[in-house]
Design an enzyme around this catalytic site. Structure first.
Site: not given
Length: 360
Positions: A133, A286, A316
């Protein structure tokens, strides 16, 4: 030496290495998501959960998942083409492609296939960056280093992941979180006084790997050959094939980690840039959990109206989350040329990275 020659002979050509004052700026973006949308209500059909439970804990309502003939590479190519079109840069003018992903569709990397699909006839260098990420922010930093130190002109940075392929869809603690997507930006060389990447801060902590991982595991089989090695010792050969496990995550530890290191990293980047949080037009983190985003914003005293978030729609998406959210904010008119953005990625590794940048 050049100054001395110039004084001695005014017509002597003085050669200045422009890389010494080279800058870089973000001038194009694009994104792509799969067609299949999976809602919280859909997940409630396969695990013990419901829309209210998921949304309160994560901020997520929907996510997109690869299916059928969809591929991560095709998503990345679509996002890259959109970024090139916005930047008005031809594929043949790209001299570096960075594919930020932890889920390539080839063990040896997906970037060269993207270069092929884009039709880059000059065979520019293309390689993968694996940092989960945090990958996209590290890709931006890498692009800046290639431009400032290597003389590259147009660098395509792509963040793309398909974590749905590594999710245990019977585990409600993780299957509710992840989705698939791709996002891209075109980073272009410019004069130093136009530089759009002001500062960055990057870290990793391998000790935290135990909290978030998808480790390799040996496939089990009763059929196993035992042979003798050249030194006479018994060895198991051929070795069993290995594959990656589903994502394993200690949510509480990852939550605690992110809320600690992300604001610290952004503050360090701001200090390096000579700026304060009041100078930031947008906070772009993020897209992992809305409570993390809100907690970091609160720590930095950034109001809700200056936060970029599309987590509710996509979940996500790992390395894709920042460029996906950026692309939507730019195309909707929210982010304007000249706006200053504090961006930060964090996740598996554990890794975390922040950057202070200007759009356009």
């Amino acid at each position: 030496m050049y100054l001395l020659l110039l004084l001695l002979n005014p017509v002597y050509p003085v050669i200045v290495d422009r890389r010494l004052s080279q800058g870089c700026k973000l001038i194009g973006c694009g994104s792509a998501v799969p067609n299949l949308k999976i809602s919280n209500d859909d997940l409630a059909q396969i695990v013990d959960t419901d829309d209210d439970w998921i949304h309160k804990r994560t901020g997520i309502r929907n996510r997109r998942v690869l299916s059928g003939k969809d591929s991560l590479t095709s998503l990345a190519v679509d996002a890259a083409n959109k970024a090139l079109q916005m930047a008005e840069v031809e594929p043949d003018d790209v001299d570096l492609i960075l594919m930020c992903t932890s889920t390539p569709e080839d063990l040896f990397g997906s970037a060269p296939q993207i270069q092929k699909a884009l039709g880059c006839k000059n065979n520019p260098l293309a390689y993968d960056i694996t940092a989960a990420c945090s990958g996209f922010v590290l890709g931006l930093v890498s692009a800046a280093c290639h431009i400032r130190g290597g003389g590259f002109q147009n660098v395509l940075v792509i963040g793309a992941d398909s974590l749905s392929r590594y999710v245990d869809w019977t585990d409600r603690g993780t299957c509710i979180l992840f989705g698939d997507a791709a996002g891209a930006v075109l980073v272009q060389a410019c004069d130093g006084n136009e530089d759009g990447l002001f500062a960055f801060d990057v870290h990793s902590d391998g000790d935290g790997q135990r909290h978030l991982n998808a480790s390799m595991k040996e496939e089990t089989s009763d059929e196993r050959k035992v042979m003798f090695g050249s030194n006479g010792s018994a060895v198991e050969f051929p070795p069993r094939p290995y594959s990656y496990s589903c994502i394993q995550m200690n949510g509480k530890e990852v939550f605690r980690f992110a809320n600690k290191v992300v604001p610290e990293s952004i503050e360090l980047s701001l200090e390096k840039a000579g700026l304060s949080s009041s100078d930031i037009d947008w906070l772009l983190l993020h897209q992992a959990n809305q409570r993390i985003i809100d907690g970091v914003a609160n720590r930095l005293n950034i109001p809700d109206e200056r936060i970029i978030s599309n987590l509710a729609n996509y979940g996500n998406t790992s390395a894709a989350s920042i460029p996906l959210a950026l692309d939507e904010a730019i195309r909707s008119g929210k982010v304007q040329p000249g706006n200053i953005i504090a961006a930060a990625g964090f996740g598996a590794g554990l890794t975390w990275a922040s950057a202070i940048l200007r759009w356009g």
